[in-house]
Design an enzyme around this catalytic site. Structure first.
Site, PDB file in Angstrom:
ATOM      1  N   ARG A  99      33.533  32.531  24.748  1.00 25.17           N
ATOM      2  CA  ARG A  99      32.262  32.674  25.477  1.00 25.17           C
ATOM      3  C   ARG A  99      31.649  34.020  25.097  1.00 25.17           C
ATOM      4  NH1 ARG A  99      34.354  33.971  31.677  1.00 25.17           N
ATOM      5  NH2 ARG A  99      35.982  35.423  31.064  1.00 25.17           N
ATOM      6  N   ASN A 138      26.426  35.357  32.380  1.00 25.91           N
ATOM      7  CA  ASN A 138      27.662  35.841  32.978  1.00 25.91           C
ATOM      8  C   ASN A 138      28.087  37.139  32.295  1.00 25.91           C
ATOM      9  OD1 ASN A 138      30.184  35.522  34.603  1.00 25.91           O
ATOM     10  ND2 ASN A 138      31.061  35.597  32.555  1.00 25.91           N
ATOM     11  N   GLU A 139      28.317  38.160  33.089  1.00 21.40           N
ATOM     12  CA  GLU A 139      28.834  39.435  32.588  1.00 21.40           C
ATOM     13  C   GLU A 139      28.286  39.772  31.206  1.00 21.40           C
ATOM     14  OE1 GLU A 139      33.115  39.315  33.065  1.00 21.40           O
ATOM     15  OE2 GLU A 139      32.895  39.921  35.151  1.00 21.40           O
ATOM     16  N   GLU A 191      32.278  38.589  42.385  1.00 15.00           N
ATOM     17  CA  GLU A 191      33.575  37.968  42.074  1.00 15.00           C
ATOM     18  C   GLU A 191      34.696  38.893  42.533  1.00 15.00           C
ATOM     19  OE1 GLU A 191      34.246  36.931  37.975  1.00 15.00           O
ATOM     20  OE2 GLU A 191      32.237  36.137  37.724  1.00 15.00           O
ATOM     21  N   TRP A 217      44.701  37.986  33.679  1.00 15.73           N
ATOM     22  CA  TRP A 217      44.465  38.798  32.481  1.00 15.73           C
ATOM     23  C   TRP A 217      44.923  40.245  32.603  1.00 15.73           C
ATOM     24  CZ3 TRP A 217      41.045  42.678  33.801  1.00 15.73           C
ATOM     25  CH2 TRP A 217      40.214  42.424  34.896  1.00 15.73           C
ATOM     26  N   GLU A 252      41.710  29.629  31.926  1.00 14.96           N
ATOM     27  CA  GLU A 252      41.901  30.251  33.241  1.00 14.96           C
ATOM     28  C   GLU A 252      42.639  29.340  34.213  1.00 14.96           C
ATOM     29  OE1 GLU A 252      37.899  31.684  33.925  1.00 14.96           O
ATOM     30  OE2 GLU A 252      38.488  33.646  33.161  1.00 14.96           O
TER      31      GLU A 252
END
Ligand code: GAL
Length: 683
Positions: A117, A155-156, A315, A323, A363
């Site tokens: 990603r 996202n991020e 989050e 991780w 995940e």
């Protein structure tokens, strides 16, 4: 002028998190269970669609949004609102197949293959076009959905791309910045050194890992460009959403103190600041308090980007991530402490990654509210449920804010410049840690501090702490001088004012840019100490403190000497000074060496006293914050230690027990107390 931010329409604390129903569309029983369990856990908001592109648009131009609408409807009917993400965090395979230019190129110049990603070029027009097409359709379809609360961009956002498109954009950015004058760039970057002079802007490459990395000005400008380009990309998403749904606020989830992007630049484009918090709780190298106070620092960095408004914890993990080096479970009680900490620091939410664990892929072993076990009687589920109840009780505090009387300058450009500077001790520079140490020492004295950039307005703070402001341009120096002349207390340290905005050293003594006069000193040398080297600073009251890592030899022009070195060839030389300024009572304090906590604490006490900031010592391993609105102050204490502590001089109502507090309260180990104090009552 700053853009007016759109307000988030929440009347309660948001509780919930990332939800990926697209992974379970073929199992309606699971989706039904989710709703039942969400209600049980007091979930009122979920984030949908973060990585749903391949389900939303399975092949180019074939949009399938019905499933999303059904889910949003069902959630809404059950009192759960949606934070809707644009799916640009990961691309479907057809896109990379058709538009390979959208794939990111790494710092070695290698184009990445499809997969993982965050693997896209922020410049690629093809990619931006596809994202805009998707975003406009999402906004058209869901913009009026009564459950839609907030847009969540991608996202991020992070990383950098080194492809030819980005390279060209970088060159254009530089050409504009230096107004087409390559000689101005050569001068600013000091390129005659090692014969690095450029003749044209189109010769400039990004600092490839196997290319040019020795020009500090180039390295810094690449970081600035990466932020600028990422912001430009983010704006292209925001613009399309705002044009269709001007009433819906927009956020993007930040990552801790992510070093690759200057979040302060990006924050200006967002309505709501949000971030993802994953501390290494219960590790074996520090106390739980130390882990948590670092997290409080991070929360406060986010909070300081949206002063006068709450931020969101977007989050966090209910159990263990997948991780960290060791993925340890949050111990019983930790969940409540972490949730209350977020709220205490100014968050209007406690959101999780993730609601339900995925069965497969990267995940699958990452913590979630609902485990593979699928039950609602687990320890973690119950702790989440307890948090939901607690947030309901706290509802009156929603939208209250944290107000700080002190500020710490914590600046991204300065971070980058310090990180990249060659000198001192690479390992020991520790700019972030040094800022955190100030934050921690102030927190122990019950003093709330904002974390501000060198461009922020300082006028509302009575004291400003500016550790290691290595990079200062003339404009900032001028504002610091004004701040002190108007009565502010400013404390700076070793490594202040060495370079300008292009990383060129100031001539004629540090700190440059007119700050020598402000502090009444200049640094003639700076020494780096081995861990085994010993030196101390002795103060007028007879106390002394150990010097660690760095020591500047100060030449005093017109400042009061507060402390002198005791050892080595600079024994007897000035180490700590203060220069008082005019009738307004402002002072410029200078601490030329990295000193142990005890000395820093006593210096901070002196500065706070001069600033008229009241202090209230907080017990060991306890964290305290206060949120306020027009009517009430909400006092929060979190005890991370092993002993019960007493907090005295507290009055109000204990929000969790409903008891009236007259004088003092106790906080049990691994527990919290929240007291609401009426502001009128104090008058
Ligand atoms: C975040 C990310 C989430 C998930 C999470 C795992 O950084 O935004 O998508 O990967 O980490 O901890």
């Amino acid at each position: 002028m700053e853009r007016q931010r759109i307000t988030l329409a929440n009347q309660e604390f948001l509780h919930g998190g990332d939800y990926n129903p697209e992974q379970w569309l073929d199992q309606p029983d699971i989706l039904r269970e989710d709703i039942r369990m969400m209600k049980k856990a007091k979930v009122n908001a979920v984030t949908l669609g973060v990585f749903s592109w391949s389900v939303l648009e399975p092949s180019e131009g074939e949009y399938q949004f019905d499933w999303l609408e059904r889910i949003m409807d069902r959630l809404y009917e059950n009192g759960i609102r949606t934070i809707l993400a644009t799916p640009s965090g990961a691309k479907p395979v057809w896109m990379d197949e058709k538009y390979p230019e959208a794939l990111r190129v790494d710092e070695w110049g290698r184009r990445r293959h499809h997969g993982v990603r965050h693997n896209h070029c922020m410049t690629s027009n093809a990619y931006r076009r596809k994202v805009r097409e998707m975003d406009s359709r999402l906004a058209e379809r869901f913009g009026k959905h009564p459950g839609l609360l907030l847009w969540h961009i991608s996202n991020e956002l992070g990383g950098a791309c080194y492809c030819p498109l980005c390279q060209k954009k970088f060159q254009e950015y530089l050409e504009e910045k230096f107004q087409g004058d390559i000689e101005a760039l050569n001068k600013a970057w000091w390129t005659t050194f090692w014969s690095h002079r450029y003749q044209r802007f189109d010769q400039i490459e990004p600092p490839f890992a196997n290319g040019e990395g020795s020009i500090m000005g180039l390295n810094l400008e690449w970081k600035r460009f990466t932020t600028w380009n990422m912001t430009d990309y983010m704006k292209s998403e925001i613009e399309i959403l705002r044009s269709i749904t001007p009433q819906i606020p927009v956020t993007a989830n930040f990552m801790k103190l992510y070093p690759g992007l200057d979040y302060r630049v990006m924050a200006k484009e967002l309505d709501v600041i949000s971030w993802d918090s994953y501390p290494r709780y219960h590790n074996d190298y520090e106390r739980l308090y130390d882990t948590c106070i670092e997290n409080a620092f991070d929360h406060s960095v986010m909070r300081s980007m949206c002063k006068e408004r709450p931020f969101l914890l977007m989050e966090s993990v209910p159990g263990a991530v997948n991780w960290h080096e060791f993925n340890k479970q949050k111990r019983p009680g930790m969940h409540k402490l972490a949730a209350v900490q977020a709220v205490a620091c100014g968050s209007d939410s406690v959101l999780y990654f993730q609601w339900r664990k995925s069965r497969g892929s990267f995940e699958q072993h990452h913590g979630a509210v609902v485990d593979h076990l699928g039950k609602d009687d687990t320890r973690i589920f119950k702790e989440v449920q307890e948090t939901g109840k607690l947030l309901e009780i706290l509802k009156p505090a929603v939208k209250s804010i944290v107000k700080a009387k002190a500020a710490i300058l914590f600046d991204w450009d300065n971070r980058w410049a310090i990180e990249d500077m060659k000198g001192l001790s690479q390992q020991k520079k520790q700019y972030e840690k040094t800022c955190m140490d100030f934050y921690r020492l102030l927190a122990r004295l019950g003093v709330e501090a904002d974390l501000v950039s060198r461009e922020d307005d300082l006028s509302s703070y009575r004291a400003v702490f500016a550790p290691m402001m290595y990079m200062i341009e003339k404009e900032t120096a001028k504002r610091l001088r004004q701040y002190v002349c108007r009565g502010g207390q400013l404390l700076a340290t070793y490594l202040t004012g060495y370079v300008d905005q292009d990383t060129l050293c100031y001539l004629g003594g540090f700190p440059g840019a007119g700050l020598k006069e402000l502090f009444g000193i200049y640094a003639e040398e700076i020494d780096s100490l081995y861990p085994s080297d010993k030196n101390r600073v002795k103060f007028a009251d007879g106390s002394s403190a150990e010097v660690r890592d760095f020591a500047e030899m100060l030449r005093v022009q017109d400042a009061q000497i507060l402390g002198t070195y005791t050892e080595d060839y600079y024994a007897g030389g000035a180490a700590v000074t203060r220069k008082s300024w005019g009738e307004n009572g402002g002072s410029a304090w200078y601490v030329g060496a990295r000193l142990e906590d005890s000395a820093m604490k006593s210096l901070l006490l002196q500065v706070l006293e001069a600033a008229g900031i009241p202090i209230c010592e907080i017990p060991e391993e306890v964290e305290y914050h206060c949120r306020e609105n027009g009517k009430y102050r909400y006092h929060f204490w979190m005890n991370y230690g092993k002993d019960k502590v007493t907090i005295s001089e507290v009055k109000g109502e204990d929000l969790l027990t409903g008891e009236c507090v007259q004088k003092e309260i106790f906080v049990d180990p691994m527990d919290v107390r929240i007291v609401r104090e009426s502001r009128e009552q104090k008058m």
